[in-house]
Design an enzyme around this catalytic site. Structure first.
Site, mmCIF file in Angstrom:
data_model
loop_
_atom_site.group_PDB
_atom_site.id
_atom_site.type_symbol
_atom_site.label_atom_id
_atom_site.label_comp_id
_atom_site.label_asym_id
_atom_site.label_seq_id
_atom_site.Cartn_x
_atom_site.Cartn_y
_atom_site.Cartn_z
ATOM 1 N N GLY A 22 49.364 30.569 -8.069
ATOM 2 C CA GLY A 22 50.746 30.719 -8.538
ATOM 3 C C GLY A 22 51.342 29.458 -9.124
ATOM 4 O O GLY A 22 52.561 29.291 -9.133
ATOM 5 N N MET A 100 44.571 38.813 -11.691
ATOM 6 C CA MET A 100 43.167 38.902 -12.078
ATOM 7 C C MET A 100 42.586 40.311 -11.976
ATOM 8 O O MET A 100 41.417 40.479 -11.643
ATOM 9 C CB MET A 100 42.345 37.920 -11.234
ATOM 10 C CG MET A 100 42.802 36.477 -11.365
ATOM 11 S SD MET A 100 42.883 35.875 -13.068
ATOM 12 C CE MET A 100 41.157 35.483 -13.328
ATOM 13 N N ILE A 102 41.934 43.940 -14.156
ATOM 14 C CA ILE A 102 41.995 44.616 -15.457
ATOM 15 C C ILE A 102 42.893 45.830 -15.303
ATOM 16 O O ILE A 102 42.776 46.577 -14.326
ATOM 17 C CB ILE A 102 40.577 44.999 -15.923
ATOM 18 C CG1 ILE A 102 39.789 43.724 -16.231
ATOM 19 C CG2 ILE A 102 40.637 45.914 -17.150
ATOM 20 C CD1 ILE A 102 38.340 43.959 -16.590
ATOM 21 N N ASN A 117 50.843 37.882 -20.851
ATOM 22 C CA ASN A 117 49.766 37.321 -20.039
ATOM 23 C C ASN A 117 49.492 35.897 -20.498
ATOM 24 O O ASN A 117 49.709 35.568 -21.666
ATOM 25 C CB ASN A 117 48.489 38.157 -20.198
ATOM 26 C CG ASN A 117 47.340 37.647 -19.338
ATOM 27 O OD1 ASN A 117 47.549 37.262 -18.180
ATOM 28 N ND2 ASN A 117 46.142 37.616 -19.884
ATOM 29 N N HIS A 119 46.304 33.175 -20.667
ATOM 30 C CA HIS A 119 44.848 33.129 -20.553
ATOM 31 C C HIS A 119 44.386 31.698 -20.840
ATOM 32 O O HIS A 119 44.841 31.080 -21.800
ATOM 33 C CB HIS A 119 44.205 34.111 -21.542
ATOM 34 C CG HIS A 119 42.721 34.141 -21.414
ATOM 35 N ND1 HIS A 119 42.076 34.760 -20.366
ATOM 36 C CD2 HIS A 119 41.747 33.577 -22.176
ATOM 37 C CE1 HIS A 119 40.771 34.588 -20.484
ATOM 38 N NE2 HIS A 119 40.550 33.871 -21.588
ATOM 39 N N SER A 146 46.554 30.294 -23.961
ATOM 40 C CA SER A 146 47.258 31.194 -24.886
ATOM 41 C C SER A 146 48.191 32.117 -24.114
ATOM 42 O O SER A 146 47.842 32.594 -23.031
ATOM 43 C CB SER A 146 46.250 32.095 -25.632
ATOM 44 O OG SER A 146 45.250 31.340 -26.289
ATOM 45 N N LEU A 154 41.020 43.727 -23.508
ATOM 46 C CA LEU A 154 41.052 42.636 -22.529
ATOM 47 C C LEU A 154 41.270 41.292 -23.235
ATOM 48 O O LEU A 154 40.479 40.897 -24.097
ATOM 49 C CB LEU A 154 39.743 42.598 -21.733
ATOM 50 C CG LEU A 154 39.624 41.459 -20.719
ATOM 51 C CD1 LEU A 154 40.618 41.626 -19.579
ATOM 52 C CD2 LEU A 154 38.205 41.356 -20.188
ATOM 53 N N ASP A 155 42.339 40.599 -22.853
ATOM 54 C CA ASP A 155 42.705 39.300 -23.436
ATOM 55 C C ASP A 155 42.775 39.386 -24.966
ATOM 56 O O ASP A 155 42.536 38.391 -25.657
ATOM 57 C CB ASP A 155 41.703 38.200 -23.008
ATOM 58 C CG ASP A 155 41.660 38.029 -21.499
ATOM 59 O OD1 ASP A 155 42.712 38.169 -20.851
ATOM 60 O OD2 ASP A 155 40.568 37.773 -20.962
ATOM 61 N N GLU A 184 49.474 25.008 -19.796
ATOM 62 C CA GLU A 184 49.931 26.324 -19.322
ATOM 63 C C GLU A 184 51.348 26.241 -18.780
ATOM 64 O O GLU A 184 52.193 27.088 -19.064
ATOM 65 C CB GLU A 184 48.999 26.860 -18.224
ATOM 66 C CG GLU A 184 47.599 27.163 -18.699
ATOM 67 C CD GLU A 184 46.805 27.969 -17.676
ATOM 68 O OE1 GLU A 184 47.392 28.777 -16.947
ATOM 69 O OE2 GLU A 184 45.572 27.798 -17.619
HETATM 70 C C1 GAR Z 1 45.511 30.268 -14.862
HETATM 71 O O1 GAR Z 1 44.629 29.309 -15.377
HETATM 72 C C2 GAR Z 1 45.629 31.436 -15.804
HETATM 73 O O2 GAR Z 1 45.587 31.066 -17.152
HETATM 74 C C3 GAR Z 1 44.416 32.233 -15.421
HETATM 75 O O3 GAR Z 1 44.362 32.164 -14.032
HETATM 76 C C4 GAR Z 1 44.916 30.914 -13.614
HETATM 77 C C5 GAR Z 1 45.980 31.196 -12.575
HETATM 78 O O4 GAR Z 1 46.479 30.003 -12.026
HETATM 79 N N1 GAR Z 1 44.495 33.600 -15.878
HETATM 80 C C6 GAR Z 1 43.455 34.292 -16.291
HETATM 81 O O5 GAR Z 1 42.330 33.860 -16.293
HETATM 82 C C7 GAR Z 1 43.775 35.703 -16.748
HETATM 83 N N2 GAR Z 1 42.689 36.241 -17.516
HETATM 84 P P1 GAR Z 1 47.806 29.999 -11.194
HETATM 85 O O6 GAR Z 1 47.659 31.104 -10.140
HETATM 86 O O7 GAR Z 1 47.824 28.639 -10.543
HETATM 87 O O8 GAR Z 1 48.969 30.244 -12.108
#
Ligand code: GAR
Length: 223
Positions: A22, A100, A102, A117, A119, A146, A154-155, A184
């Protein structure tokens, strides 16, 4: 954003879905606290009871709920319950922040044009998992993250905003991930703010930024 500017528009109600740490949720919480983002997180929902993001939500006095996908015998049943819970909070925008799972067609269709989302790659490069290692293996010169509207691919939904980092000679997946996270945590609050301010819109698969059709992702110049 100053209080007077913020006062012009009511806070946009959002629901955030997570599965893990999170840290992106935290970046959104921090931006709200810093008066930089006029949204109200009505709820954080995780598919995992042990997601640390739930602790972050509770620490910020945000309702934190769990819908464990493993408790259902089909994705459709799980998503129907998830959708009902989300809709009780009447969000204008649903934020996938490290969520995480789908998602199925009906769920995605229900939130079409109002679900974002993040990614960890410069899409369309490296959809799916293990993006940092894959960028290293491919000897990419740059990598990043992104923000995109969610579609059934997907993505694969239209990308709005990207933040890039160079690959450095001694990078491993961990060091690269750390620099991508920095991006991010800047680009997600920014994209959400654009949506909340009505500057970012979408219709029939087209994305508009300030009324102009977005033909390629906006590149964030960050630190
Ligand atoms: C982040 O890096 C996000 O971009 C990725 O999961 C991580 C979550 O981190 N998301 C994906 O891979 C979705 N396909 P967080 O829980 O610390 O925000």
């Amino acid at each position: 954003m100053s209080n007077s500017r913020r006062g012009q528009r009511a806070a946009l109600p959002i629901v955030v879905l997570i599965s893990g740490s999170g840290s992106n949720l935290q970046a959104i919480i921090d931006a709200i606290r810093d008066d930089d983002l006029a949204v109200e997180i009505r709820a954080v929902v995780s598919n995992r009871a042990d997601a640390y993001g739930l602790t972050r939500a509770r620490a910020a006095n945000i309702p934190a709920e769990v819908v464990d996908h493993k408790a259902f015998d089909s994705r459709a049943k799980y998503e129907a319950v998830l959708q009902k819970l989300i809709d009780q909070h009447e969000p204008a925008l649903v934020i996938l922040a490290g969520y995480m799972r789908i998602l199925g067609e009906a769920f995605v269709g229900h939130y079409q044009g109002r679900m974002l989302n993040i990614h960890p790659s410069l899409l369309p490069a490296f959809p799916g998992l293990n993006t940092h290692q894959r960028a290293l293996d491919a000897k990419a010169t740059e990598h990043g993250a992104s923000i995109h509207f969610v579609t059934n691919e997907l993505d694969g939904g239209p990308v709005i905003l990207q933040g890039s980092v160079p690959l450095l000679p001694n990078d491993d997946a961990q060091s690269l991930a750390k620099r991508v996270y920095r991006q991010e945590h800047q680009i997600y609050p920014l994209a959400i703010r654009w949506f909340a301010e009505g500057r970012l819109t979408t219709d029939a698969g087209n994305v508009r930024f300030e009324h102009k059709l977005l033909t390629r992702p906006i590149q964030h110049i960050g630190t």
